[in-house]
Design a protein around this motif. Structure first.
Motif, PDB file in Angstrom:
ATOM      1  N   LEU A  13      30.067  38.169  35.219  1.00  0.00           N
ATOM      2  CA  LEU A  13      30.232  38.332  36.673  1.00  0.00           C
ATOM      3  C   LEU A  13      30.076  37.013  37.418  1.00  0.00           C
ATOM      4  O   LEU A  13      30.736  36.771  38.426  1.00  0.00           O
ATOM      5  CB  LEU A  13      29.237  39.363  37.211  1.00  0.00           C
ATOM      6  CG  LEU A  13      29.585  40.830  36.900  1.00  0.00           C
ATOM      7  CD1 LEU A  13      28.450  41.748  37.353  1.00  0.00           C
ATOM      8  CD2 LEU A  13      30.896  41.246  37.546  1.00  0.00           C
ATOM      9  N   GLY A  14      29.222  36.137  36.901  1.00  0.00           N
ATOM     10  CA  GLY A  14      28.967  34.861  37.572  1.00  0.00           C
ATOM     11  C   GLY A  14      30.192  33.952  37.568  1.00  0.00           C
ATOM     12  O   GLY A  14      30.303  33.047  38.398  1.00  0.00           O
ATOM     13  N   ALA A  15      31.118  34.216  36.640  1.00  0.00           N
ATOM     14  CA  ALA A  15      32.248  33.288  36.464  1.00  0.00           C
ATOM     15  C   ALA A  15      33.511  33.740  37.193  1.00  0.00           C
ATOM     16  O   ALA A  15      34.579  33.178  37.004  1.00  0.00           O
ATOM     17  CB  ALA A  15      32.542  33.160  34.978  1.00  0.00           C
ATOM     18  N   LEU A  16      33.401  34.771  38.035  1.00  0.00           N
ATOM     19  CA  LEU A  16      34.605  35.266  38.721  1.00  0.00           C
ATOM     20  C   LEU A  16      35.190  34.178  39.613  1.00  0.00           C
ATOM     21  O   LEU A  16      34.462  33.476  40.312  1.00  0.00           O
ATOM     22  CB  LEU A  16      34.259  36.485  39.589  1.00  0.00           C
ATOM     23  CG  LEU A  16      33.782  37.740  38.851  1.00  0.00           C
ATOM     24  CD1 LEU A  16      33.417  38.836  39.850  1.00  0.00           C
ATOM     25  CD2 LEU A  16      34.856  38.228  37.894  1.00  0.00           C
ATOM     26  N   SER A  17      36.508  34.037  39.593  1.00  0.00           N
ATOM     27  CA  SER A  17      37.114  32.977  40.410  1.00  0.00           C
ATOM     28  C   SER A  17      37.387  33.484  41.823  1.00  0.00           C
ATOM     29  O   SER A  17      37.307  34.673  42.106  1.00  0.00           O
ATOM     30  CB  SER A  17      38.379  32.457  39.758  1.00  0.00           C
ATOM     31  OG  SER A  17      39.160  33.538  39.306  1.00  0.00           O
ATOM     32  N   LYS A  18      37.739  32.552  42.676  1.00  0.00           N
ATOM     33  CA  LYS A  18      37.930  32.863  44.097  1.00  0.00           C
ATOM     34  C   LYS A  18      39.219  33.671  44.314  1.00  0.00           C
ATOM     35  O   LYS A  18      40.226  33.437  43.656  1.00  0.00           O
ATOM     36  CB  LYS A  18      38.018  31.546  44.875  1.00  0.00           C
ATOM     37  CG  LYS A  18      37.391  31.624  46.244  1.00  0.00           C
ATOM     38  CD  LYS A  18      37.342  30.259  46.889  1.00  0.00           C
ATOM     39  CE  LYS A  18      37.476  30.349  48.407  1.00  0.00           C
ATOM     40  NZ  LYS A  18      36.827  31.467  49.050  1.00  0.00           N
ATOM     41  N   VAL A  19      39.150  34.613  45.233  1.00  0.00           N
ATOM     42  CA  VAL A  19      40.312  35.465  45.492  1.00  0.00           C
ATOM     43  C   VAL A  19      40.572  35.488  47.006  1.00  0.00           C
ATOM     44  O   VAL A  19      39.624  35.488  47.787  1.00  0.00           O
ATOM     45  CB  VAL A  19      40.023  36.916  45.018  1.00  0.00           C
ATOM     46  CG1 VAL A  19      41.182  37.839  45.379  1.00  0.00           C
ATOM     47  CG2 VAL A  19      39.752  36.964  43.533  1.00  0.00           C
ATOM     48  N   ASP A  20      41.829  35.477  47.387  1.00  0.00           N
ATOM     49  CA  ASP A  20      42.153  35.619  48.816  1.00  0.00           C
ATOM     50  C   ASP A  20      42.143  37.121  49.154  1.00  0.00           C
ATOM     51  O   ASP A  20      42.978  37.880  48.645  1.00  0.00           O
ATOM     52  CB  ASP A  20      43.535  35.020  49.081  1.00  0.00           C
ATOM     53  CG  ASP A  20      44.002  35.296  50.519  1.00  0.00           C
ATOM     54  OD1 ASP A  20      43.188  35.846  51.316  1.00  0.00           O
ATOM     55  OD2 ASP A  20      45.155  34.978  50.835  1.00  0.00           O
ATOM     56  N   PRO A  21      41.207  37.551  49.992  1.00  0.00           N
ATOM     57  CA  PRO A  21      41.077  38.997  50.260  1.00  0.00           C
ATOM     58  C   PRO A  21      42.355  39.607  50.838  1.00  0.00           C
ATOM     59  O   PRO A  21      42.688  40.751  50.521  1.00  0.00           O
ATOM     60  CB  PRO A  21      39.932  39.103  51.256  1.00  0.00           C
ATOM     61  CG  PRO A  21      39.285  37.762  51.328  1.00  0.00           C
ATOM     62  CD  PRO A  21      40.210  36.751  50.753  1.00  0.00           C
ATOM     63  N   VAL A  22      43.069  38.865  51.689  1.00  0.00           N
ATOM     64  CA  VAL A  22      44.261  39.443  52.303  1.00  0.00           C
ATOM     65  C   VAL A  22      45.319  39.721  51.237  1.00  0.00           C
ATOM     66  O   VAL A  22      45.906  40.808  51.164  1.00  0.00           O
ATOM     67  CB  VAL A  22      44.837  38.526  53.413  1.00  0.00           C
ATOM     68  CG1 VAL A  22      46.133  39.105  53.968  1.00  0.00           C
ATOM     69  CG2 VAL A  22      43.818  38.346  54.530  1.00  0.00           C
ATOM     70  N   GLN A  23      45.496  38.669  50.364  1.00  0.00           N
ATOM     71  CA  GLN A  23      46.461  38.878  49.281  1.00  0.00           C
ATOM     72  C   GLN A  23      46.031  40.046  48.402  1.00  0.00           C
ATOM     73  O   GLN A  23      46.849  40.863  47.971  1.00  0.00           O
ATOM     74  CB  GLN A  23      46.519  37.625  48.428  1.00  0.00           C
ATOM     75  CG  GLN A  23      47.860  36.931  48.530  1.00  0.00           C
ATOM     76  CD  GLN A  23      47.769  35.528  47.981  1.00  0.00           C
ATOM     77  OE1 GLN A  23      47.049  35.288  46.997  1.00  0.00           O
ATOM     78  NE2 GLN A  23      48.468  34.606  48.618  1.00  0.00           N
ATOM     79  N   ASN A  24      44.724  40.108  48.177  1.00  0.00           N
ATOM     80  CA  ASN A  24      44.197  41.167  47.321  1.00  0.00           C
ATOM     81  C   ASN A  24      44.532  42.556  47.873  1.00  0.00           C
ATOM     82  O   ASN A  24      45.054  43.410  47.153  1.00  0.00           O
ATOM     83  CB  ASN A  24      42.676  41.002  47.174  1.00  0.00           C
ATOM     84  CG  ASN A  24      42.051  42.131  46.386  1.00  0.00           C
ATOM     85  OD1 ASN A  24      41.850  43.232  46.900  1.00  0.00           O
ATOM     86  ND2 ASN A  24      41.784  41.871  45.097  1.00  0.00           N
TER      87      ASN A  24
END
Ligand code: ARG
Length: 437
Positions: free
Chosen positions: A396-407
């Motif tokens: 879980l610590g290694a999750l990369s950044k995500v753009d919430p809108v795109q998501n």
């Protein structure tokens, strides 16, 4: 003038007064029923004249006097007095006062039992339609809000914990769809109560050749409620069902209200509401309280209690009229008033609400909210869901950044954040509006 059933010589007026003080607990309700009793009485008089139980001239005189009553009532010149027991008696006494013996003729082939039933039906039908109108206006306000902020990311919760990315559009769209279902419940209540009990008399019909089909037509009911005894037996059930329909609306609004109490708090800061819709504190100058939504939340419990009041008043009674049923009127009326005011205030809130973009963005700083999406990404690449779940869960610590809108836009099945199908709600609102009478 006296009650309709007066028997005693008035030697113990004190006893009669004590009885009345106790049983006449519904004058407020009867004041509300007045125009509906007048409407039904006009139809009854007309039918009586058509079947030859009342000459045309007398019927005309009675109808003319009946038509004066709502106006006199509005001017405070027609008052339902406790000693006259109820609106039905007061109206009949008025007719006798104005027309003498002719006035006495209207009460043939009916009883106060079917009078109150038919007046309640007309009142409930009217109020259900009013409620429906207000509901559709509130749904419309929620839909506009959902459309305006359709793609503003908002965290979704389960167990009060961050679950998955959601959106303001999804949150408000849920309110719209819930209200539209409630509207269908209101329609089913209208379909149930829109039948005519008039002519069932005390509960056993009458030997007079009345035509129940004719008053059904005159009062624009869908059909006759056939069995005279069932007309009486249905009273408590219909009261409870009417309130149950309102309760569905209140449950939708209660969830909306509770969400807003939480989501407008400093801790969440998901929404900002117009300050003039909040209240202050007498001691803490910084406070802005969302009293309106707290009261709405409490009103849901109130309607629940009113449903119980009406339901239990009509339960465990022997077939036929029992005075217990009288208590249902107040419960139904209070419910309409609460529900309609709750719809009004909710629409106002929706029109004066905006997402707090900063607060909402903060909620996505913790990347764990995207964990399930990473699992699904692996599934799309061919992994078994269970394996992918384990793999993501242990990193879980290694999750990369995500753009919430795109998501949120990337989820495109029907009903997901990228495909809320809000236009479908617009269509439903228009269709339901078109069914308004
Ligand atoms: N106030 C009464 C009610 O709401 C009206 C009917 C009176 N009928 C009777 N039999 N006492 O039920």
């Amino acid at each position: 003038m006296a009650k309709l059933w007066e028997k005693s010589q008035g030697k113990r007026a004190d006893l009669q007064a004590a009885v009345n003080r106790y049983i006449v607990n519904d004058l407020a309700a009867d004041n509300i029923l007045l125009p509906f009793d007048v409407e039904a009485s006009i139809a009854h008089a007309q039918m009586l004249s058509e079947v030859g139980l009342l000459d045309t001239e007398s019927a005309q005189k009675i109808i003319t006097q009946l038509r004066r009553i709502p106006e006199l009532h509005a001017q405070g010149k027609f008052v339902i007095r406790q000693e006259n027991e109820d609106v039905h008696t007061e109206i009949e006494n008025f007719l006798v006062q104005e027309l003498g013996d002719i006035g006495k003729r209207v009460h043939a082939g009916r009883s106060r039992n079917d009078q109150v039933l038919v007046a309640m039906r007309l009142y409930v039908r009217h109020e259900l339609q009013q409620t429906k109108k207000l509901l559709l206006a509130t749904a419309d306000a929620a839909l506009q809000f959902a459309s305006q902020f359709e793609f503003v990311p908002m965290p979704g919760f389960s167990h009060m914990q961050h679950a998955m990315p959601s959106s303001v559009g999804q949150w408000a769209g849920a309110v719209v769809e819930s209200l539209l279902d409630d509207c269908r419940v209101l329609d089913s209540a209208i379909a149930l109560i829109n039948q005519n009990p008039l002519g069932s008399a005390a509960g056993f019909g009458t030997a007079l050749p009345i035509q129940r089909e004719r008053t059904t037509e005159l009062l624009r009911f869908d059909r006759v409620q056939v069995n005279s005894l069932y007309c009486q037996n249905s009273r408590g059930k219909f009261d409870a069902f009417t309130i149950a329909a309102m309760l569905q609306v209140m449950l939708t609004l209660g969830k909306f209200a509770n969400d807003l109490v939480v989501f407008t708090s400093k801790e969440f800061s998901f929404f900002k509401i117009h300050p003039e819709l909040t209240t202050g504190s007498s001691i803490m100058p910084q406070k802005r309280n969302l009293d309106i939504m707290e009261v709405l939340r409490a009103n849901v419990s109130m309607v629940q209690a009113l449903q119980l009041q009406a339901q239990s008043a009509g339960m465990n009674l022997i077939s036929g009229y029992n005075k217990d049923l009288q208590n249902g009127k107040e419960a139904v009326m209070k419910t309409f008033s609460i529900t309609q005011e709750s719809l009004r205030i909710s629409a106002l809130v929706l029109q004066n609400l905006e997402p707090d973009e900063q607060g909402l963005a903060r909620a996505f700083e913790d990347k764990e909210i995207f964990a399930t999406d990473f699992v699904n990404e692996l599934v799309l690449k061919g992994a078994a869901f269970r394996d992918a779940y384990k793999q993501v869960g242990s990193n879980l610590g290694a999750l990369s950044k995500v753009d919430p809108v795109q998501n949120i836009k990337s989820k495109t099945h029907l009903g997901a954040t990228g495909n809320l199908a809000l236009d479908g709600y617009r269509k439903s609102i228009n269709e339901l509006n078109a069914t308004m009478k």
